[in-house]
Enzyme design. Structure first.
Site, short mmCIF file in Angstrom:
data_model
loop_
_atom_site.label_atom_id
_atom_site.label_comp_id
_atom_site.label_asym_id
_atom_site.label_seq_id
_atom_site.Cartn_x
_atom_site.Cartn_y
_atom_site.Cartn_z
N GLU A 148 1.09 -1.35 -0.07
CA GLU A 148 -0.07 0.23 0.67
C GLU A 148 0.74 1.52 0.18
OE1 GLU A 148 -3.36 -0.22 3.09
OE2 GLU A 148 -2.74 1.85 3.18
N ASP A 195 0.25 5.24 0.47
CA ASP A 195 -0.82 6.43 0.75
C ASP A 195 -0.54 8.22 1.00
OD1 ASP A 195 -2.10 4.46 2.24
OD2 ASP A 195 -1.34 4.76 3.71
N GLU A 199 -1.98 10.39 2.66
CA GLU A 199 -3.84 10.46 3.93
C GLU A 199 -3.53 12.44 4.37
OE1 GLU A 199 -4.65 6.88 5.57
OE2 GLU A 199 -2.66 7.46 7.15
#
Ligand SMILES: *[C@@H]1O[C@H](CO)[C@@H](O)[C@H](O)[C@H]1NC(C)=O
Ligand SMILES: *[C@@H]1O[C@H](CO)[C@@H](O)[C@H](O)[C@H]1NC(C)=O
Ligand SMILES: *[C@@H]1O[C@H](CO)[C@@H](O)[C@H](O)[C@H]1NC(C)=O
Ligand SMILES: *[C@@H]1O[C@H](CO)[C@@H](O)[C@H](O)[C@H]1NC(C)=O
Ligand SMILES: *[C@@H]1O[C@H](CO)[C@@H](O)[C@H](O)[C@H]1NC(C)=O
Length: 289
Positions: free
Chosen positions: A101, A103, A105
């Site tokens: 993953e 990311d 954010e």
């Protein structure tokens, strides 16, 4: 109706130009993506989509296909005003317990307090590689471009084309795994994370400001599409390393990008797991040169 043979050279040229321009322009959201969480909190306005969050639910979308290496970018205008407790995310992820993953954010904050951008990299189910940066603009006023670039050499997180973070492939030199076997989807979401997001969870979501809204537009995906049927990449990518973002010349950053990265680090990095000796008395291996 215009018969093709009646087209003038000029018209044909304009058509050709339109096709060319279309190739480099943004994709239609519904061509590549779909809402995958709370359709009643999701607004598709054609060019833009809006994710909303209230006490009942957040919302999210995901790509219809998965990709093995590539470049994905989107423009986002983040929740404005008091966004404390909310997190807007733009990320790539594979499925399953040992997933990979990447990311972005965006951690909301009280009105006029700065957002933080948290980035993370999971490989084979293990993350804990957070970095946090402030931005050099207010991300709630205008749209800005956030890009994930994933090739055989590194993963780069870019903001308006400026590198925020680079996670290099050090698999050969160290035992640190690099994402390379699992195809990832591309996702966006908005949810309530007031147990940790803002000032370490001290500031909670103030629901009197809901619904919270993050707007996404200009979806661009230049990536190797993966076929789940036969487990291989298809189309242009079936020829290894034919994509410009995966040429061996991309093994390393340009002088200009190196300098941009250094300056962002110097002026905007507020947290780096590599330097967190409380969490990691022994620095993680990928943090050593
Ligand atoms: C986007 O694609 C969908 C499905 O192909 C189509 O129905 C819609 O009209 C398109 N929207 C735009 C703005 O091109
Ligand atoms: C990934 O994790 C699983 C379970 O934690 C482990 O069995 C496997 O060996 C790991 N893969 C690699 C390539 O290390
Ligand atoms: C929110 O604002 C405070 C005060 O300026 C700051 O310490 C914090 O890093 C900001 N961001 C988040 C996500 O808490
Ligand atoms: C939430 O916002 C409202 C409206 O501005 C304000 O009156 C209230 O005090 C806020 N609540 C908290 C817990 O800060
Ligand atoms: C794999 O499957 C895709 C369809 O999902 C097809 O387009 C492609 O030609 C197939 N490749 C091979 C090597 O069979």
């Amino acid at each position: 109706m215009v018969c093709p043979s009646n087209l003038t050279t000029a018209t044909a040229f304009l058509l050709y130009l339109a096709i060319l321009l279309n190739l480099v322009s943004a994709h239609n959201f519904s061509e590549l993506f779909q809402c995958n969480w709370a359709p009643d909190h999701f607004v598709d306005e054609g060019d833009q989509i809006k994710l909303t969050l209230d006490t009942a639910s957040g919302s999210g979308f995901g790509s219809k296909r998965k990709y093995l290496f590539g470049k994905a970018s989107v423009q986002i205008k983040l929740v404005e005003g008091d966004s404390a407790g909310t997190v807007t995310a733009f990320y790539m992820s594979s499925d399953g317990p040992n997933h990979d993953e990447l990311d972005f954010e965006f951690l909301g904050n009280l009105s006029s307090e700065p957002y933080l951008v948290q980035t993370n990299v999971y490989v084979n189910g293990t993350g804990n590689r957070e970095q946090r940066h402030t931005l050099w603009f207010d991300p709630t006023i205008d749209f800005h471009t956030y890009t994930l670039l994933w090739n055989h050499y590194y993963i780069m997180f870019l903001v308006d084309g400026v590198p925020l973070r680079v996670f290099a492939n050090k698999e050969e030199a160290t035992s640190v795994l690099y994402p390379k076997n699992q195809a990832m989807g591309i996702y966006g979401s908005l949810w309530n994370a007031d147990d940790w997001a803002t000032q370490g969870g001290m500031v909670k979501t103030n629901w009197s400001y809901s619904p919270f809204v993050s707007t996404f537009q200009s979806f661009k995906v230049d990536a190797c599409e993966f076929s789940p049927e036969n487990g291989t990449v298809i189309g242009k990518c079936s020829k290894v390393s034919q994509y410009r973002w995966d040429k061996s010349a991309m093994n390393g950053l340009s002088k200009h990008k190196e300098e941009q990265l250094r300056r962002v680090r110097e002026n905007h990095l507020v947290y780096d797991y590599c330097e967190d000796t409380v969490r990691f008395p022994e620095p993680p291996k990928e943090c050593l040169n």
